[in-house]
Design a protein around this motif. Structure first.
Motif, PDB file in Angstrom:
ATOM      1  N   LYS A 268       0.842  -1.193   0.000  1.00  0.00           N
ATOM      2  CA  LYS A 268       0.000   0.000   0.000  1.00  0.00           C
ATOM      3  C   LYS A 268       0.881   1.248   0.000  1.00  0.00           C
ATOM      4  CE  LYS A 268      -3.736  -2.256   2.592  1.00  0.00           C
ATOM      5  NZ  LYS A 268      -4.509  -2.247   3.863  1.00  0.00           N
ATOM      6  N   ALA A 269       0.313   2.333  -0.448  1.00  0.00           N
ATOM      7  CA  ALA A 269       1.057   3.596  -0.456  1.00  0.00           C
ATOM      8  C   ALA A 269       1.278   4.086   0.973  1.00  0.00           C
ATOM      9  CB  ALA A 269       0.302   4.648  -1.262  1.00  0.00           C
ATOM     10  N   ALA A 270       2.427   4.692   1.216  1.00  0.00           N
ATOM     11  CA  ALA A 270       2.742   5.220   2.540  1.00  0.00           C
ATOM     12  C   ALA A 270       2.085   6.575   2.745  1.00  0.00           C
ATOM     13  CB  ALA A 270       4.251   5.355   2.697  1.00  0.00           C
ATOM     14  N   PRO A 271       1.719   6.907   3.978  1.00  0.00           N
ATOM     15  CA  PRO A 271       1.182   8.241   4.251  1.00  0.00           C
ATOM     16  C   PRO A 271       2.282   9.282   4.155  1.00  0.00           C
ATOM     17  CG  PRO A 271       1.521   7.054   6.301  1.00  0.00           C
ATOM     18  CD  PRO A 271       1.804   6.074   5.197  1.00  0.00           C
ATOM     19  N   LEU A 272       1.892  10.536   4.114  1.00  0.00           N
ATOM     20  CA  LEU A 272       2.856  11.643   4.064  1.00  0.00           C
ATOM     21  C   LEU A 272       2.946  12.258   5.452  1.00  0.00           C
ATOM     22  CD1 LEU A 272       4.733  13.330   2.292  1.00  0.00           C
ATOM     23  CD2 LEU A 272       2.799  14.862   1.839  1.00  0.00           C
ATOM     24  N   SER A 273       4.021  11.941   6.150  1.00  0.00           N
ATOM     25  CA  SER A 273       4.250  12.471   7.493  1.00  0.00           C
ATOM     26  C   SER A 273       5.291  13.583   7.424  1.00  0.00           C
ATOM     27  CB  SER A 273       4.739  11.363   8.435  1.00  0.00           C
ATOM     28  OG  SER A 273       3.791  10.311   8.497  1.00  0.00           O
ATOM     29  N   ILE A 274       5.072  14.639   8.180  1.00  0.00           N
ATOM     30  CA  ILE A 274       5.955  15.812   8.081  1.00  0.00           C
ATOM     31  C   ILE A 274       6.308  16.352   9.466  1.00  0.00           C
ATOM     32  CG2 ILE A 274       4.876  16.446   5.882  1.00  0.00           C
ATOM     33  CD1 ILE A 274       3.610  18.858   7.409  1.00  0.00           C
ATOM     34  N   ARG A 275       7.321  17.214   9.490  1.00  0.00           N
ATOM     35  CA  ARG A 275       7.651  18.022  10.660  1.00  0.00           C
ATOM     36  C   ARG A 275       7.847  19.452  10.195  1.00  0.00           C
ATOM     37  NH1 ARG A 275       8.612  15.474  15.287  1.00  0.00           N
ATOM     38  NH2 ARG A 275       9.604  17.306  16.203  1.00  0.00           N
TER      39      ARG A 275
ATOM     40  N   ALA B 254       4.899  10.285  17.514  1.00  0.00           N
ATOM     41  CA  ALA B 254       6.003  11.245  17.376  1.00  0.00           C
ATOM     42  C   ALA B 254       5.531  12.655  17.710  1.00  0.00           C
ATOM     43  CB  ALA B 254       6.577  11.191  15.959  1.00  0.00           C
ATOM     44  N   ASN B 255       6.027  13.193  18.783  1.00  0.00           N
ATOM     45  CA  ASN B 255       5.660  14.538  19.213  1.00  0.00           C
ATOM     46  C   ASN B 255       6.124  15.564  18.182  1.00  0.00           C
ATOM     47  OD1 ASN B 255       4.768  16.623  20.967  1.00  0.00           O
ATOM     48  ND2 ASN B 255       6.882  16.901  21.672  1.00  0.00           N
ATOM     49  N   GLY B 256       5.216  16.446  17.766  1.00  0.00           N
ATOM     50  CA  GLY B 256       5.558  17.485  16.810  1.00  0.00           C
ATOM     51  C   GLY B 256       5.425  17.085  15.360  1.00  0.00           C
ATOM     52  N   GLY B 257       5.049  15.839  15.086  1.00  0.00           N
ATOM     53  CA  GLY B 257       4.877  15.372  13.715  1.00  0.00           C
ATOM     54  C   GLY B 257       3.419  15.380  13.299  1.00  0.00           C
ATOM     55  N   TYR B 258       3.175  15.471  11.994  1.00  0.00           N
ATOM     56  CA  TYR B 258       1.807  15.539  11.474  1.00  0.00           C
ATOM     57  C   TYR B 258       1.646  14.652  10.248  1.00  0.00           C
ATOM     58  CZ  TYR B 258       1.112  19.669  14.400  1.00  0.00           C
ATOM     59  OH  TYR B 258       1.012  20.521  15.468  1.00  0.00           O
TER      60      TYR B 258
ATOM     61  N   SER C 253       4.664  26.758   0.784  1.00  0.00           N
ATOM     62  CA  SER C 253       5.258  26.529   2.103  1.00  0.00           C
ATOM     63  C   SER C 253       6.341  25.458   2.035  1.00  0.00           C
ATOM     64  CB  SER C 253       4.175  26.113   3.107  1.00  0.00           C
ATOM     65  OG  SER C 253       3.502  24.941   2.665  1.00  0.00           O
ATOM     66  N   GLN C 254       6.193  24.500   1.124  1.00  0.00           N
ATOM     67  CA  GLN C 254       7.219  23.478   0.968  1.00  0.00           C
ATOM     68  C   GLN C 254       8.437  24.044   0.239  1.00  0.00           C
ATOM     69  OE1 GLN C 254       8.847  21.302  -1.309  1.00  0.00           O
ATOM     70  NE2 GLN C 254       9.606  20.119   0.432  1.00  0.00           N
ATOM     71  N   ARG C 255       8.176  24.838  -0.789  1.00  0.00           N
ATOM     72  CA  ARG C 255       9.290  25.453  -1.525  1.00  0.00           C
ATOM     73  C   ARG C 255      10.099  26.381  -0.619  1.00  0.00           C
ATOM     74  NH1 ARG C 255       5.256  26.193  -5.509  1.00  0.00           N
ATOM     75  NH2 ARG C 255       5.192  28.442  -5.063  1.00  0.00           N
ATOM     76  N   ASP C 256       9.427  27.009   0.349  1.00  0.00           N
ATOM     77  CA  ASP C 256      10.112  27.894   1.295  1.00  0.00           C
ATOM     78  C   ASP C 256      10.736  27.142   2.460  1.00  0.00           C
ATOM     79  OD1 ASP C 256       9.370  30.010  -0.272  1.00  0.00           O
ATOM     80  OD2 ASP C 256       7.625  30.557   0.945  1.00  0.00           O
ATOM     81  N   ARG C 257      10.630  25.796   2.442  1.00  0.00           N
ATOM     82  CA  ARG C 257      11.212  24.920   3.467  1.00  0.00           C
ATOM     83  C   ARG C 257      10.628  25.172   4.851  1.00  0.00           C
ATOM     84  NH1 ARG C 257      17.688  24.584   1.885  1.00  0.00           N
ATOM     85  NH2 ARG C 257      17.380  23.973  -0.289  1.00  0.00           N
ATOM     86  N   TRP C 258       9.352  25.425   4.903  1.00  0.00           N
ATOM     87  CA  TRP C 258       8.697  25.597   6.192  1.00  0.00           C
ATOM     88  C   TRP C 258       8.384  24.240   6.830  1.00  0.00           C
ATOM     89  CZ3 TRP C 258       5.073  30.145   7.573  1.00  0.00           C
ATOM     90  CH2 TRP C 258       5.703  31.350   7.275  1.00  0.00           C
ATOM     91  N   TRP C 259       8.411  23.192   6.059  1.00  0.00           N
ATOM     92  CA  TRP C 259       8.193  21.854   6.596  1.00  0.00           C
ATOM     93  C   TRP C 259       8.962  20.849   5.738  1.00  0.00           C
ATOM     94  CZ3 TRP C 259       5.874  18.586   3.043  1.00  0.00           C
ATOM     95  CH2 TRP C 259       5.110  19.177   2.028  1.00  0.00           C
ATOM     96  N   TYR C 260       9.183  19.676   6.297  1.00  0.00           N
ATOM     97  CA  TYR C 260       9.916  18.645   5.571  1.00  0.00           C
ATOM     98  C   TYR C 260       9.277  17.284   5.848  1.00  0.00           C
ATOM     99  CZ  TYR C 260      12.252  18.075  10.133  1.00  0.00           C
ATOM    100  OH  TYR C 260      12.522  17.892  11.458  1.00  0.00           O
TER     101      TYR C 260
ATOM    102  N   SER D 258      18.686  15.149  11.789  1.00  0.00           N
ATOM    103  CA  SER D 258      19.509  16.268  12.289  1.00  0.00           C
ATOM    104  C   SER D 258      18.636  17.447  12.684  1.00  0.00           C
ATOM    105  CB  SER D 258      20.510  16.699  11.213  1.00  0.00           C
ATOM    106  OG  SER D 258      21.489  15.710  10.979  1.00  0.00           O
ATOM    107  N   LEU D 259      17.619  17.736  11.881  1.00  0.00           N
ATOM    108  CA  LEU D 259      16.718  18.847  12.203  1.00  0.00           C
ATOM    109  C   LEU D 259      15.967  18.576  13.498  1.00  0.00           C
ATOM    110  CD1 LEU D 259      15.319  19.648   8.638  1.00  0.00           C
ATOM    111  CD2 LEU D 259      16.783  21.115  10.030  1.00  0.00           C
ATOM    112  N   THR D 260      15.533  17.330  13.689  1.00  0.00           N
ATOM    113  CA  THR D 260      14.845  16.983  14.932  1.00  0.00           C
ATOM    114  C   THR D 260      15.786  17.131  16.124  1.00  0.00           C
ATOM    115  OG1 THR D 260      13.428  15.412  13.740  1.00  0.00           O
ATOM    116  CG2 THR D 260      13.557  15.170  16.128  1.00  0.00           C
TER     117      THR D 260
END
Length: 520
Positions: A257-264, A291-295, A307-314, A346-348
């Motif tokens: 199955k396809a994986a969900p898209l999880s971000i921070r 995972a605390n802080g993840g969505y 917002s992704q192009r501006d690197r507000w989340w990864y 590293s960001l975490t």
């Protein structure tokens, strides 16, 4: 244990289902592309606006594109209907030639081909579905096709087999694709590859269109189960030995199955601002379970968001987020992220150590180190360098409070995201990875302060790369012991001597992580 692991060339790449584990792709050069029209495809689930192939003349100009002019009418004969292959199927067919033969992941190759062909958004979605779907279902589809061929799939050239599987996947798994488009365009691809197999390709796909897939009668035992699960036989045997047949079936089903898209969110941006911006862009955000802080992020075309192009989340899978959080660094700690690329962990860690802490982020490869440096360039308390952790710490660095070793591995835990991995790995790859992991762990552990902690992690679940590596390490280094994380509801539920996550039980990638402490 990163998503950047590469496959082996031609190992474990079996071609049919006649008792062999490997299916080979093709190195053929299919650089001709069809019309710039599209199927209007919007996906495989309840989406609309599909159109079939057009009856274009199949003549090509010097660039490989069809001229699309009708056959001359002054001959007095009705024009012969020749099906032009749609751009999406052409690109998918090209991308799939490296399913077994290439080291690089399929998705970057597909993205490059789609950009070169200037695919529309609909065609891009269809090509993506075809490539990932065929990669997931290859083993199963080849086994069923073998039942319909008197001499089996081994009798077909690789390019013809690829066209046949591509057509069968559309007929069986994509209910919104017109059957005639799936059949006719796959027949055209087979004809272009080897005209001798045009008839058999047409006949087999027509049988599937009318009757569905046949029963599997040529296989039994583990070979049949491997075909049903669309995973290599060696993997099925290893999983059954590790966790039993029912859990093996559950993990295989989740892998398909396809994986969900999880971000921070970026540590440099106010979380509330990121949240509000994503909502304004039409996104749905759901906090991750552990995972605390993840969505979990749901939105159309997420990587086109400003917002992704501006690197507000990864993007970072929940399991990967938990591995970094398991290290539990404190503000002010000196931390070494040994195999740091692409940089999510590293960001975490930078979130957790604050501006008072210092992070050393290293990676073996020059290109990845450069990309890592760019990604972490906004932080003043991080040092990025290209370095082989198997040689110990870089010059100028001696001891650390915390070390994260997310070691290179077989990457069998990220099959949902990179389904081709299953066909590129064999047990030799696993053993070779485990040997490198032992050397890395023994080298970096010497740079841990007494009382400090080290997390060893891999995105796989093979015993050779997980428990066997740790057991051997503890025997050789008696001044280390397994440590437990701080007591809280997350670790109380998930951590039992180690962190063992899988897509069937946790909805995440398969990850193994263990926390070690240096006691003297």
């Amino acid at each position: 244990g990163r998503d950047d692991q590469r496959g082996s060339r031609g190992r474990d790449d079996q071609r049919g289902s006649r008792g062999r584990d490997d299916q080979r792709g093709s190195r053929g050069n299919d650089d001709q592309r069809g019309s710039r029209g599209n199927d209007g495809y919007r996906g495989s689930r309840g989406r609309d606006d599909q159109r079939g192939s057009q009856g274009y003349d199949d003549r090509r100009d010097s660039r490989g594109y069809g001229e699309y002019s009708s056959r001359s009418q002054d001959s007095g004969q009705a024009p012969k209907r020749i099906f032009q292959v749609s751009p999406a199927r052409r690109v998918a067919f090209q991308a799939l030639h490296s399913l077994f033969e290439e080291d690089a992941f399929l998705q970057p190759a597909l993205s490059a081909l789609a950009a070169e062909a200037q695919l529309s958004n609909n065609d891009r979605r269809l090509a993506w579905e075809l490539v990932l779907g065929v990669s997931r279902q290859w083993g199963s589809l080849v086994a069923h096709l073998d039942e319909l061929l008197s001499e089996g799939c081994d009798s077909l050239p690789p390019e013809v087999l690829r066209a046949l599987v591509l057509g069968a996947y559309q007929l069986v798994h994509l209910d919104r694709i017109p059957a005639y488009a799936a059949v006719n365009e796959s027949v055209t691809l087979a004809k272009e590859s080897d005209p001798k197999f045009t008839g058999v390709t047409n006949k087999v796909l027509k049988l599937i269109m009318e009757n569905g897939l046949p029963e599997l009668t040529k296989l039994s035992g583990h070979k049949k189960l491997a075909a049903e699960l669309s995973h290599p036989e060696w993997w099925v045997k290893a999983q059954i030995k590790r966790c039993g047949i029912e859990q093996t079936k559950r993990i295989a089903a989740a892998n398909n199955k396809a994986a969900p898209l999880s971000i921070r969110f970026s540590p440099k941006i106010d979380p509330q601002a990121v949240h509000e911006r994503l909502l304004e862009e039409g996104a749905q955000l759901t906090p991750l379970k552990w995972a605390n802080g993840g969505y979990d992020l749901k939105v159309s075309r997420p990587f086109a968001l400003s917002s992704q192009r501006d690197r507000w989340w990864y993007v970072q899978d929940e399991a990967s987020q938990l591995v970094a959080q398991l290290l539990e660094p404190r503000p002010g700690d000196q931390v070494w992220d040994v195999c740091a690329a692409p940089g999510g962990k590293s960001l975490t860690l930078l979130e957790m150590i604050g501006e008072q802490g210092q992070l050393l982020a290293t990676d073996l490869h020059e290109r990845k180190s450069n990309e890592l440096n760019t990604r972490l360039s906004l932080f003043d308390n991080v040092t990025v360098c290209q370095h082989d952790g198997a040689k110990g710490a870089p010059d100028g660095f001696k001891f650390f409070d915390k070390i994260l070793l997310d070691a290179p591995c077989s990457a069998l835990g990220v099959i949902r995201r990179h389904p081709e991995i299953r066909w590129r790995r064999n047990i030799s790859d696993v053993k070779r990875a485990a040997k490198k992991q032992r050397k890395l762990l023994e080298s970096v552990a010497l740079h841990l302060k007494v009382g400090g902690t080290l997390v060893y992690s891999v995105c796989t679940d093979t015993k050779e790369e997980t428990t066997e590596v740790i057991n051997d390490f503890l025997l050789a280094f008696p001044d280390f012991s397994v440590s437990s994380p701080s007591s809280n509801p997350v670790w109380d539920e998930l951590y039992n001597d180690a962190l063992n996550l899988n897509p069937a039980d946790h909805g995440s990638d398969s990850f193994y992580a263990v926390k070690l402490m240096r006691t003297r």
